[in-house]
Design a protein around this motif. Structure first.
Motif, PDB file in Angstrom:
ATOM      1  N   ILE A  81       8.129   6.071   7.015  1.00  0.00           N
ATOM      2  CA  ILE A  81       7.732   5.277   5.793  1.00  0.00           C
ATOM      3  C   ILE A  81       6.586   4.451   6.178  1.00  0.00           C
ATOM      4  CG2 ILE A  81       8.829   3.807   4.004  1.00  0.00           C
ATOM      5  CD1 ILE A  81      11.482   5.033   4.417  1.00  0.00           C
ATOM      6  N   SER A  82       5.599   4.301   5.430  1.00  0.00           N
ATOM      7  CA  SER A  82       4.604   3.258   5.777  1.00  0.00           C
ATOM      8  C   SER A  82       3.911   2.727   4.510  1.00  0.00           C
ATOM      9  CB  SER A  82       3.557   3.686   6.676  1.00  0.00           C
ATOM     10  OG  SER A  82       2.576   2.709   7.075  1.00  0.00           O
ATOM     11  N   CYS A  83       3.291   1.581   4.382  1.00  0.00           N
ATOM     12  CA  CYS A  83       3.099   1.294   3.247  1.00  0.00           C
ATOM     13  C   CYS A  83       1.274   0.570   3.299  1.00  0.00           C
ATOM     14  CB  CYS A  83       3.700   0.331   2.265  1.00  0.00           C
ATOM     15  SG  CYS A  83       4.462  -1.065   2.938  1.00  0.00           S
ATOM     16  N   GLY A  84       0.987   0.190   4.298  1.00  0.00           N
ATOM     17  CA  GLY A  84      -0.447  -0.067   4.308  1.00  0.00           C
ATOM     18  C   GLY A  84      -0.834  -1.417   4.279  1.00  0.00           C
ATOM     19  N   PRO A  85      -1.891  -1.925   4.603  1.00  0.00           N
ATOM     20  CA  PRO A  85      -2.345  -3.368   4.616  1.00  0.00           C
ATOM     21  C   PRO A  85      -2.270  -4.214   3.443  1.00  0.00           C
ATOM     22  CG  PRO A  85      -4.430  -2.011   4.698  1.00  0.00           C
ATOM     23  CD  PRO A  85      -2.977  -0.874   4.830  1.00  0.00           C
ATOM     24  N   ILE A  86      -2.628  -3.682   2.239  1.00  0.00           N
ATOM     25  CA  ILE A  86      -2.651  -4.472   1.231  1.00  0.00           C
ATOM     26  C   ILE A  86      -1.168  -4.846   0.739  1.00  0.00           C
ATOM     27  CG2 ILE A  86      -3.258  -4.989  -1.177  1.00  0.00           C
ATOM     28  CD1 ILE A  86      -5.765  -3.192  -0.753  1.00  0.00           C
ATOM     29  N   ALA A  87      -0.231  -3.580   0.846  1.00  0.00           N
ATOM     30  CA  ALA A  87       1.092  -3.997   0.214  1.00  0.00           C
ATOM     31  C   ALA A  87       1.839  -5.198   0.774  1.00  0.00           C
ATOM     32  CB  ALA A  87       2.050  -2.568   0.983  1.00  0.00           C
ATOM     33  N   GLY A  88       2.537  -5.643  -0.405  1.00  0.00           N
ATOM     34  CA  GLY A  88       3.259  -6.861  -0.095  1.00  0.00           C
ATOM     35  C   GLY A  88       2.605  -8.069  -0.748  1.00  0.00           C
ATOM     36  N   ILE A  89       1.294  -8.106  -1.114  1.00  0.00           N
ATOM     37  CA  ILE A  89       0.761  -9.247  -1.570  1.00  0.00           C
ATOM     38  C   ILE A  89       1.200  -9.253  -3.018  1.00  0.00           C
ATOM     39  CG2 ILE A  89      -1.352  -9.192  -0.124  1.00  0.00           C
ATOM     40  CD1 ILE A  89      -2.589  -8.501  -2.946  1.00  0.00           C
ATOM     41  N   GLY A  94       0.929  -4.082  -8.860  1.00  0.00           N
ATOM     42  CA  GLY A  94       1.141  -2.709  -8.297  1.00  0.00           C
ATOM     43  C   GLY A  94       0.937  -2.679  -6.690  1.00  0.00           C
ATOM     44  N   THR A  95       1.283  -3.688  -6.102  1.00  0.00           N
ATOM     45  CA  THR A  95       0.928  -3.761  -4.595  1.00  0.00           C
ATOM     46  C   THR A  95       2.101  -3.534  -3.672  1.00  0.00           C
ATOM     47  OG1 THR A  95       1.335  -6.152  -4.783  1.00  0.00           O
ATOM     48  CG2 THR A  95      -0.897  -5.638  -4.864  1.00  0.00           C
ATOM     49  N   GLY A  96       3.366  -2.925  -4.144  1.00  0.00           N
ATOM     50  CA  GLY A  96       4.316  -2.726  -3.326  1.00  0.00           C
ATOM     51  C   GLY A  96       4.863  -1.256  -2.882  1.00  0.00           C
ATOM     52  N   LYS A  97       3.758  -0.335  -2.948  1.00  0.00           N
ATOM     53  CA  LYS A  97       3.996   1.138  -2.782  1.00  0.00           C
ATOM     54  C   LYS A  97       4.220   1.563  -1.260  1.00  0.00           C
ATOM     55  CE  LYS A  97       4.080   2.707  -6.936  1.00  0.00           C
ATOM     56  NZ  LYS A  97       4.877   3.665  -7.667  1.00  0.00           N
ATOM     57  N   SER A  98       5.285   2.378  -1.027  1.00  0.00           N
ATOM     58  CA  SER A  98       5.480   2.854   0.114  1.00  0.00           C
ATOM     59  C   SER A  98       5.050   4.216   0.143  1.00  0.00           C
ATOM     60  CB  SER A  98       6.883   2.914   0.585  1.00  0.00           C
ATOM     61  OG  SER A  98       7.238   1.558   0.634  1.00  0.00           O
ATOM     62  N   ILE A  99       4.831   4.986   1.373  1.00  0.00           N
ATOM     63  CA  ILE A  99       4.447   6.505   1.318  1.00  0.00           C
ATOM     64  C   ILE A  99       5.535   7.004   2.272  1.00  0.00           C
ATOM     65  CG2 ILE A  99       2.774   8.258   1.957  1.00  0.00           C
ATOM     66  CD1 ILE A  99       1.825   7.016  -0.600  1.00  0.00           C
ATOM     67  N   VAL A 100       6.091   8.052   1.982  1.00  0.00           N
ATOM     68  CA  VAL A 100       7.086   8.949   2.551  1.00  0.00           C
ATOM     69  C   VAL A 100       6.581  10.154   3.209  1.00  0.00           C
ATOM     70  CG1 VAL A 100       9.360   9.213   3.098  1.00  0.00           C
ATOM     71  CG2 VAL A 100       8.894   7.678   1.367  1.00  0.00           C
TER      72      VAL A 100
END
Ligand code: SF4
Length: 712
Positions: A81-89, A94-100
């Protein structure tokens, strides 16, 4: 926390919670459930440079973990599971996506599935760019990350019912200190359907403070939940308090804030005039699909139905008193919810429950595609799929395939254990779902997915294999998502060439192709099948949701040169990316980054034995009319095409003869387009990235080149 006496901690790992720098912690959390190893791994600058985050990190770590013969249920398979640098702002929607990412039980190769909910951003803020879980536990365990204290534990806790609507709430209670603390907990869980089928999915929770309810979003595709349960994971749980907009420690906070303010204003003013996602969620697509002959009806035979009006309106069912963003700051808020829905079937019959959804895909899958035009049925199916941990798309598309087999006499009541699986029989659909979840009766076969069912029906029930290949709506082993692609050649290839199988998130080109007619030539379509999969892949590298990109658009978007790309939003995304990371990336730079990861995934498919031209083939049902009934339902259209496109006079010909001519033409068109796309992407005519392409994209690692050379 209560019930500590029943809690057994198997492993404890303490770490220093690390402040993120420009969106990254540069380390992953590795957990091996076979020997209870828990450790931190450093992510090198080279890895970050090429793989960026999210799906890229998932692919990179999975590549290291598995060989070409690893199966989905081998211990070395990983769930990442990882979401990437922009996630969480929190400043932009639409900035909270994870990829499994994992190896799929139905495709045998990599599956990637994106999901909202709080787990991914909490994981980042707890100091981890990715979670990598390998091995198998002996008994059901919870992996708990306390991001406040910097402690990771593998533990056995009192679990009870594993179905998500019970377990996620129970674990939210268990790991929180108070009602106010529940917002700081996110649970990843599935249900009994994932234990007993190959179409298991994962639910990622978030706590809805206004409604005081645990809500869920799904990583639906490809059987990830089945891998999760095969590893004897009951849940991942994370705790992180004190979320704020600056935790990514971005390079340029003002740039992000300014971009966010502009977008929030746009959403507030334009969404009510455009798709009205805030009120309707993705259900807004249902009438559009029905009006444009795109809604799957009765196993994708037809694209519209007179009764579809009964399932197009949902606003009156939804609760409108709170916010429906699946991460902080999402003003689009499409994650709709129904409260107090009374169940009519199954183990929770009579209970009033919360239903997260329905989404458009669920309406198409478990409603129109099985011929049931009833909102309560859709909600019931939606609820049970979610709590059982079953992907609504694979279930609905699979059930529709079974129904067509039943109506054609391939299956009968003796085989189905008494289920009368005619289109429209909602009781039978529900019973089938309960049987899949319980691993009982005909559900044991249905839960294996269409590709395996086709084999069983041919070998055991004497079905005609060509007919099943024509009507079984799967590609690479993944069931189709819910769009009719017959009149869009570009969308046919969008489904057929997608790395993971028949899902539309890589390329959704139907409107550009058939309604707006913006890509008439093979070259135009190939260009779209290059740009859009690459651009869409980028969302999964950095942690973004695609919906705010093109489901809400600026007032002047139609006047721009390329409205389908939504240029102002592309500019917004560059501002966010550069604002967080400190890069000065251009659109060409981000497309390059995506193209590298995309090509790496194509080679990964090759490693797993499915990365060639033959694996980009698609069922004829997604290309044209298979049956007389289908042809005659759109006779005027097909007869006109015979005359105008193919140059054949339909008069005096039987429907079967006309089907044959149409088929030859359409199948040839598909192959020409595939050739054109391969060329545009820098691949061989067998669909393999050339060594020059891999070099240009900087993914010419020795093992990648060695593998590709064997196939050239
Ligand atoms: S647009 Fe919908 S799916 Fe996307 S982040 Fe917002 S609420 Fe979640």
């Amino acid at each position: 926390m209560s019930e500590d006496q029943a809690r057994k901690v198997i492993q404890t790992f303490k770490y220093e919670p690390k402040r993120l720098e420009r969106g990254y912690s540069d380390r992953t959390l590795y957990v091996n459930l076979s020997d209870n190893t828990v450790k931190a791994k450093t992510i090198s600058e080279e890895t970050k440079d090429v793989f960026i985050g999210g799906r890229g990190y998932g692919l990179y770590y999975l590549w290291q973990a598995v060989t070409g013969v690893t199966k989905w249920n081998d211990p070395e398979n990983e769930i990442i599971i990882s979401c990437g640098p922009i996630a969480g702002i929190t400043q932009y929607p639409g900035t909270g996506k994870s990829i499994v990412v994992t190896l799929s039980p139905t495709t045998g190769t990599v599956i990637d599935s994106n999901v909202g909910g709080y787990f991914g951003p909490f994981m980042k803020f707890s100091g981890w760019d990715a979670l990598e879980v390998q091995g198998k536990a002996e008994r059901d365990v919870v992996v708990y990350i306390d991001g406040d204290k910097g402690v990771v534990t593998i533990e056995e806790v009192p679990l009870g019912d594993l179905n998500t609507h019970v377990l996620a709430e129970r674990l939210t209670d268990y790991y929180s200190e108070s009602e106010n603390d529940k917002k700081n907990i996110s649970v990843v869980s599935t249900g009994t359907g994932a234990d007993n089928s190959l179409m298991g999915m994962l639910n990622f929770s978030f706590y809805d403070r206004k409604r005081k309810a645990v809500r869920i979003k799904q990583a639906g595709r490809g059987g990830i939940g089945s891998v999760f349960r095969d590893k004897n994971i009951a849940a991942f749980v994370i705790k992180f308090s004190n979320v704020n907009g600056d935790l990514n420690n971005p390079a340029d906070k003002k740039r992000i804030n300014d971009t966010g303010i502009k977008m929030h204003k746009e959403v507030a003013s334009m969404d009510p005039k455009q798709n009205n996602m805030r009120k309707r969620g993705t259900t807004m697509l249902t009438p559009i699909a029905n009006d444009n002959d795109l809604l799957p009806v009765c196993n994708f035979k037809f694209g519209t139905h007179p009764d579809a009006v009964k399932i197009t309106k949902w606003e009156d069912k939804f609760c409108h008193t709170g916010s429906d963003g699946c991460w902080y700051g999402c003003t689009v808020g499409c994650a709709k919810v129904v409260f107090g829905f009374e169940l009519r079937t199954g183990p929770y019959k009579g209970q009033k429950v919360l239903v997260d959804g329905p989404e458009y895909e669920t309406i198409g899958a478990v409603g129109s595609n099985v011929g049931v035009f009833d909102r309560d049925h859709i909600l019931e199916c939606n609820f049970y799929c979610d709590t059982y941990g079953i992907d609504t798309i694979s279930f609905g598309t699979g059930a529709a395939f079974i129904m067509e087999c039943y109506e054609n006499g391939i299956l009968n009541k003796d085989i189905t254990g008494g289920l009368e699986l005619n289109f429209g029989n909602r009781e039978a659909v529900m019973e089938l779902l309960h049987q899949i979840a319980g691993g009982e009766g005909f559900g044991k076969i249905a839960g294996q997915g269409i590709r395996k069912m086709k084999k069983i029906f041919v070998e055991q029930y004497g079905a005609n294999s060509r007919f099943l290949e024509d009507i079984g709506m799967e590609a690479k082993g993944l069931e189709y998502s819910e769009y009719i692609s017959k009149e869009s050649l570009a969308q046919q290839a969008g489904y057929g060439m997608a790395n993971k199988g028949a899902q539309h998130d890589e390329a959704w080109l139907i409107f550009m192709d058939t309604v707006l007619k913006q890509i008439p030539t093979f070259e135009d379509k190939a260009e779209a099948l290059h740009f859009f999969p690459m651009f869409r892949t980028w969302f999964g590298l950095v942690g973004l949701c695609k919906l705010p990109w093109n489901d809400v658009v600026p007032a002047n978007n139609a006047d721009t040169d390329e409205p389908q790309k939504v240029p102002e939003h592309v500019e917004n995304y560059l501002n966010l990316y550069n604002g967080v990371t400190g890069k000065e990336a251009t659109i060409d730079d981000i497309l390059f980054e995506s193209e590298a990861v995309y090509n790496f995934q194509r080679v990964f498919n090759l490693k797993m034995g499915v990365g060639k031209r033959e694996h980009d083939s698609i069922p004829y049902r997604s290309v044209g009319p298979v049956t007389v009934e289908e042809y005659e339902s759109r006779q005027e259209r097909y007869d006109d095409q015979l005359k105008d496109l193919i140059g054949v006079d339909p008069s005096g010909k039987s429907t079967e003869e006309k089907i044959k001519v149409v088929r030859e033409y359409r199948e040839k068109q598909y192959e020409i387009l595939v050739d054109t796309v391969y060329k545009r992407r820098g691949w061989t005519d067998q669909g393999i990235p050339t060594l020059d392409t891999l070099k240009r994209l900087r993914v010419d690692f020795p093992d990648v080149v060695g593998l590709v050379k064997k196939h050239l």
